[in-house]
Design a protein around this motif. Sequence first.
Motif, PDB file in Angstrom:
ATOM      1  N   ALA A 188       0.836  -1.204   0.000  1.00 13.70           N
ATOM      2  CA  ALA A 188       0.000   0.000   0.000  1.00 13.70           C
ATOM      3  C   ALA A 188       0.871   1.255   0.000  1.00 13.70           C
ATOM      4  CB  ALA A 188      -0.934   0.000   1.208  1.00 13.70           C
ATOM      5  N   ASP A 189       1.942   1.247   0.763  1.00 15.71           N
ATOM      6  CA  ASP A 189       2.829   2.406   0.800  1.00 15.71           C
ATOM      7  C   ASP A 189       3.533   2.593  -0.543  1.00 15.71           C
ATOM      8  OD1 ASP A 189       2.120   2.897   3.396  1.00 15.71           O
ATOM      9  OD2 ASP A 189       3.855   1.878   4.262  1.00 15.71           O
ATOM     10  N   TYR A 190       3.904   1.479  -1.181  1.00  9.83           N
ATOM     11  CA  TYR A 190       4.542   1.596  -2.489  1.00  9.83           C
ATOM     12  C   TYR A 190       3.551   2.103  -3.534  1.00  9.83           C
ATOM     13  CZ  TYR A 190       7.345   0.564  -6.581  1.00  9.83           C
ATOM     14  OH  TYR A 190       8.055   0.683  -7.742  1.00  9.83           O
ATOM     15  N   MET A 191       2.323   1.619  -3.487  1.00 10.37           N
ATOM     16  CA  MET A 191       1.306   2.106  -4.407  1.00 10.37           C
ATOM     17  C   MET A 191       1.050   3.589  -4.188  1.00 10.37           C
ATOM     18  SD  MET A 191      -0.810   1.663  -6.881  1.00 10.37           S
ATOM     19  CE  MET A 191      -1.019  -0.107  -7.112  1.00 10.37           C
TER      20      MET A 191
ATOM     21  N   THR B  92      -0.383   7.427   3.704  1.00  9.10           N
ATOM     22  CA  THR B  92      -1.081   6.490   2.832  1.00  9.10           C
ATOM     23  C   THR B  92      -2.548   6.378   3.245  1.00  9.10           C
ATOM     24  OG1 THR B  92       0.951   5.205   2.579  1.00  9.10           O
ATOM     25  CG2 THR B  92      -1.115   4.126   1.960  1.00  9.10           C
ATOM     26  N   PRO B  93      -3.478   6.568   2.321  1.00 10.83           N
ATOM     27  CA  PRO B  93      -4.911   6.444   2.660  1.00 10.83           C
ATOM     28  C   PRO B  93      -5.252   5.045   3.151  1.00 10.83           C
ATOM     29  CG  PRO B  93      -4.611   7.503   0.518  1.00 10.83           C
ATOM     30  CD  PRO B  93      -3.278   6.965   0.915  1.00 10.83           C
TER      31      PRO B  93
ATOM     32  N   ARG C 166      -6.579  -1.388   3.046  1.00 15.22           N
ATOM     33  CA  ARG C 166      -7.621  -2.423   2.924  1.00 15.22           C
ATOM     34  C   ARG C 166      -7.477  -3.183   1.616  1.00 15.22           C
ATOM     35  NH1 ARG C 166     -10.703   1.818   5.364  1.00 15.22           N
ATOM     36  NH2 ARG C 166     -11.457   2.502   3.318  1.00 15.22           N
ATOM     37  N   TRP C 167      -7.077  -2.491   0.579  1.00 14.76           N
ATOM     38  CA  TRP C 167      -6.920  -3.117  -0.739  1.00 14.76           C
ATOM     39  C   TRP C 167      -5.625  -3.920  -0.824  1.00 14.76           C
ATOM     40  CZ3 TRP C 167      -5.038  -0.267  -5.666  1.00 14.76           C
ATOM     41  CH2 TRP C 167      -5.174  -1.112  -6.771  1.00 14.76           C
ATOM     42  N   LEU C 168      -4.551  -3.368  -0.241  1.00 20.26           N
ATOM     43  CA  LEU C 168      -3.233  -4.002  -0.285  1.00 20.26           C
ATOM     44  C   LEU C 168      -2.688  -4.076   1.141  1.00 20.26           C
ATOM     45  CD1 LEU C 168      -1.806  -2.015  -3.334  1.00 20.26           C
ATOM     46  CD2 LEU C 168      -2.493  -4.415  -3.367  1.00 20.26           C
TER      47      LEU C 168
ATOM     48  N   SER D  53       2.626   0.032   9.289  1.00 18.71           N
ATOM     49  CA  SER D  53       1.503   0.740   8.690  1.00 18.71           C
ATOM     50  C   SER D  53       1.681   2.229   8.846  1.00 18.71           C
ATOM     51  CB  SER D  53       0.194   0.318   9.361  1.00 18.71           C
ATOM     52  OG  SER D  53      -0.885   1.062   8.858  1.00 18.71           O
ATOM     53  N   GLY D  54       1.470   2.941   7.769  1.00 19.18           N
ATOM     54  CA  GLY D  54       1.502   4.400   7.840  1.00 19.18           C
ATOM     55  C   GLY D  54       2.795   4.965   7.300  1.00 19.18           C
ATOM     56  N   PHE D  55       2.687   6.096   6.604  1.00 15.15           N
ATOM     57  CA  PHE D  55       3.870   6.740   6.064  1.00 15.15           C
ATOM     58  C   PHE D  55       4.516   7.605   7.131  1.00 15.15           C
ATOM     59  CE2 PHE D  55       5.161   6.963   1.541  1.00 15.15           C
ATOM     60  CZ  PHE D  55       4.733   5.696   1.236  1.00 15.15           C
ATOM     61  N   GLY D  56       5.723   8.013   6.847  1.00 13.81           N
ATOM     62  CA  GLY D  56       6.494   8.773   7.805  1.00 13.81           C
ATOM     63  C   GLY D  56       7.340   7.875   8.683  1.00 13.81           C
TER      64      GLY D  56
END
Length: 251
Positions: free
Chosen positions: A96-99, A202-203, A208-210, A218-221
């Motif tokens: 998810a973070d990469y996307m 990251t939203p 949920r999708w990835l 989880s989470g950017f930063g």
Amino acid sequence: MSDLGDWFRSIPLITRYWFAGSIAVPLIGKLGLVSPVYLFLWADAFINRFQIWRPITATFFFPVGPGTGFLYLVNLYFLYQYSSRLETGAFDGRPADYMFMLLFNWICIVITGLAMDMQLLMIPLIMSVLYVWAQLNRDMIVSFWFGTRFKACYLPWVILGFNYIIGGSVINELIGNLVGHLYFFLMFKYPMDLGGRNFLSTPQFLYRWLPNRRGGVSGFGVPPASMRRAAEDQQGGGRHNWGQGFRLGDQ
């Protein structure tokens, strides 16, 4: 064919779809299944005629011909190599973070393309990913053509010059480098080295999708694990060691 299929399935998920799209869309245009005029990014057609697919097709499409085929193949190689390395390296277990990184870079490139009348977005997006990889592995010594060796942080600019020689333009590469630098600065440099706030997150729908794998963060930063270990080894702050990286041509 079995070996080719095994190799294709071994490509990380997001890179696999990006790589496949970057082959399929140019092939569709080359075969005339869809006229290439519908695949470029044209601001008038996108804004006034509501042809909303153009920013997407312009990201995958490249007019392959006798004068552009080598440039296309070189950049397809860069896509495969450096997107794979980022997805399985700094973003390992965090699709998810990469996307989100790809989406952020893509949106910035689309806005720039509309403002500057850029019709093709494939090379800028690839270069933005390559720039991020180079900054995360900036002190790694890499090898380029004819045995030249230099630090990875210089690689995007070497490739800019290389693509100018074989393609005759630097605008696409320059835009990609600038967008990659914007992402790297907002994601890593400003919050981690300069103590600023984290502007990128990251939203949740992407998680949920990835969903994260193997307990990814989880989470950017939050830096990847290798970068956190390097940061912990630093004494009294200052610049971070962004990791070891890979050599060109390593698998």
